[in-house]
Design a protein around this motif. Structure first.
Motif, short mmCIF file in Angstrom:
data_model
loop_
_atom_site.label_atom_id
_atom_site.label_comp_id
_atom_site.label_asym_id
_atom_site.label_seq_id
_atom_site.Cartn_x
_atom_site.Cartn_y
_atom_site.Cartn_z
N GLN A 61 2.77 -5.96 -1.09
CA GLN A 61 2.20 -5.88 0.26
C GLN A 61 1.15 -4.77 0.33
N GLY A 62 0.00 -5.08 0.95
CA GLY A 62 -1.05 -4.08 1.10
C GLY A 62 -0.67 -3.01 2.10
N LEU A 63 -0.97 -1.75 1.78
CA LEU A 63 -0.60 -0.63 2.65
C LEU A 63 -1.79 0.32 2.81
N PHE A 64 -2.19 0.56 4.05
CA PHE A 64 -3.26 1.51 4.36
C PHE A 64 -2.66 2.66 5.16
N ILE A 65 -2.78 3.88 4.62
CA ILE A 65 -2.23 5.06 5.28
C ILE A 65 -3.37 6.04 5.54
N SER A 88 3.54 8.21 1.51
CA SER A 88 2.79 7.58 0.42
C SER A 88 3.51 7.75 -0.91
N ARG A 89 4.04 8.96 -1.17
CA ARG A 89 4.77 9.20 -2.42
C ARG A 89 6.02 8.33 -2.51
N PHE A 90 6.74 8.24 -1.41
CA PHE A 90 7.95 7.41 -1.38
C PHE A 90 7.62 5.96 -1.71
N LYS A 115 -2.83 2.64 -0.20
CA LYS A 115 -4.15 3.27 -0.14
C LYS A 115 -4.06 4.43 0.85
N TYR A 116 -3.92 5.64 0.31
CA TYR A 116 -3.75 6.82 1.15
C TYR A 116 -5.09 7.51 1.38
N HIS A 117 -5.40 7.79 2.65
CA HIS A 117 -6.65 8.45 3.01
C HIS A 117 -6.33 9.66 3.88
N GLU A 118 -6.98 10.77 3.58
CA GLU A 118 -6.80 11.99 4.36
C GLU A 118 -8.16 12.40 4.92
N TYR A 119 -8.17 12.83 6.19
CA TYR A 119 -9.42 13.12 6.87
C TYR A 119 -9.36 14.50 7.52
N GLN A 120 -10.54 15.10 7.69
CA GLN A 120 -10.65 16.37 8.40
C GLN A 120 -10.57 16.09 9.90
N MET A 121 -9.35 15.98 10.40
CA MET A 121 -9.14 15.69 11.82
C MET A 121 -7.70 16.05 12.18
N GLY A 122 -7.39 15.96 13.47
CA GLY A 122 -6.04 16.21 13.95
C GLY A 122 -5.26 14.92 14.10
#
Length: 232
Positions: free
Chosen positions: A168-172, A190-192, A201-208
């Motif tokens: 299953q596709g996963l977008f985080i 994401s690690r789990f 697909k884990y994405h981290e952004y400069q935001m709150g």
């Protein structure tokens, strides 16, 4: 985009259809779950940027009323620990919300022709918690899941519900300065999932604790790929 309000068997919800939508046609469906203290109209604006002319969108209203917050009627999928203090009660509320979501999808299937796997389920904050709990055990229904600024409620319990198929596709997506659900909880989810055999697909952004333009752009591209893969 044509927005309609529905009073379902268990949940009120909004749908957004393309302006030229033909009821006899089959389009992919994207279901988005709002966060704690919000309402079904909160994420409707995302449809304009993700693909209002290509998909049907649905936005269910969480079942538990919180009264008026921030000047509008607010709802939750469950209470939060700061207010309730009982994990057992929160678990029961989440179970009831999942049951109501099942009835919601029955209503949705009575409105539209839905092929197996032709849906993406996603949510923001508490809606992302619901997405993990409801969506991961149902890969036949949802070809992809979207978790925006969320976390997994109970990894041990969820692990017992995971299907054999982990494709299953996963977008985080998570904000590096999120003060509501700390970024560490997004990383841990994401690690789990990776340890369980998924390829999130884990994405981290400069935001709150928010959804910014970069999230929407990446999400829109990811959703297009998910449905394109399904068609081939």
């Amino acid at each position: 985009m044509d927005i309609k309000k529905h009073d379902g068997k268990s949940l009120s919800f909004l749908t957004a259809e393309p302006d030229d939508f033909d009821a006899s046609s089959i389009l992919p469906i994207i279901v988005l779950l709002h966060g704690y203290g919000s309402h079904m109209g909160d994420l409707v604006g995302l449809s304009e940027f993700i693909g209002a002319d290509r998909y049907i969108f649905a936005f269910p209203n969480a079942p538990f009323s919180l009264g008026d917050m921030y000047g509008y009627s607010s709802f939750a999928w469950a209470e939060i620990e700061e207010n309730m203090g009982s994990t057992a009660n929160i678990v029961e509320m989440l179970k009831e919300s999942e049951q109501r979501l099942e009835y919601f999808f029955e209503d949705l299937k009575s409105l539209y022709s839905i092929e197996s796997g032709n849906m993406v389920l996603g949510g923001f904050s508490q809606g992302a918690i619901m997405t993990y709990g409801f969506g991961l055990p149902r890969p036949d229904e949802f070809s992809g899941l979207v978790a925006l600024s969320g976390r997994i409620q109970n990894q041990d319990q969820l692990n017992t519900q995971l299907p054999k198929d982990r494709s299953q596709g996963l977008f985080i997506a998570h904000g590096s300065t999120d003060m509501v659900i700390p970024v560490g909880q997004g990383r841990e989810a994401s690690r789990f999932l990776e340890e369980c055999g998924y390829l999130p697909k884990y994405h981290e952004y400069q935001m709150g604790h928010e959804i910014n333009e970069a999230v929407i752009s990446d999400l829109s591209n990811w959703i297009s790929c998910i449905f394109d893969q399904r068609d081939h």
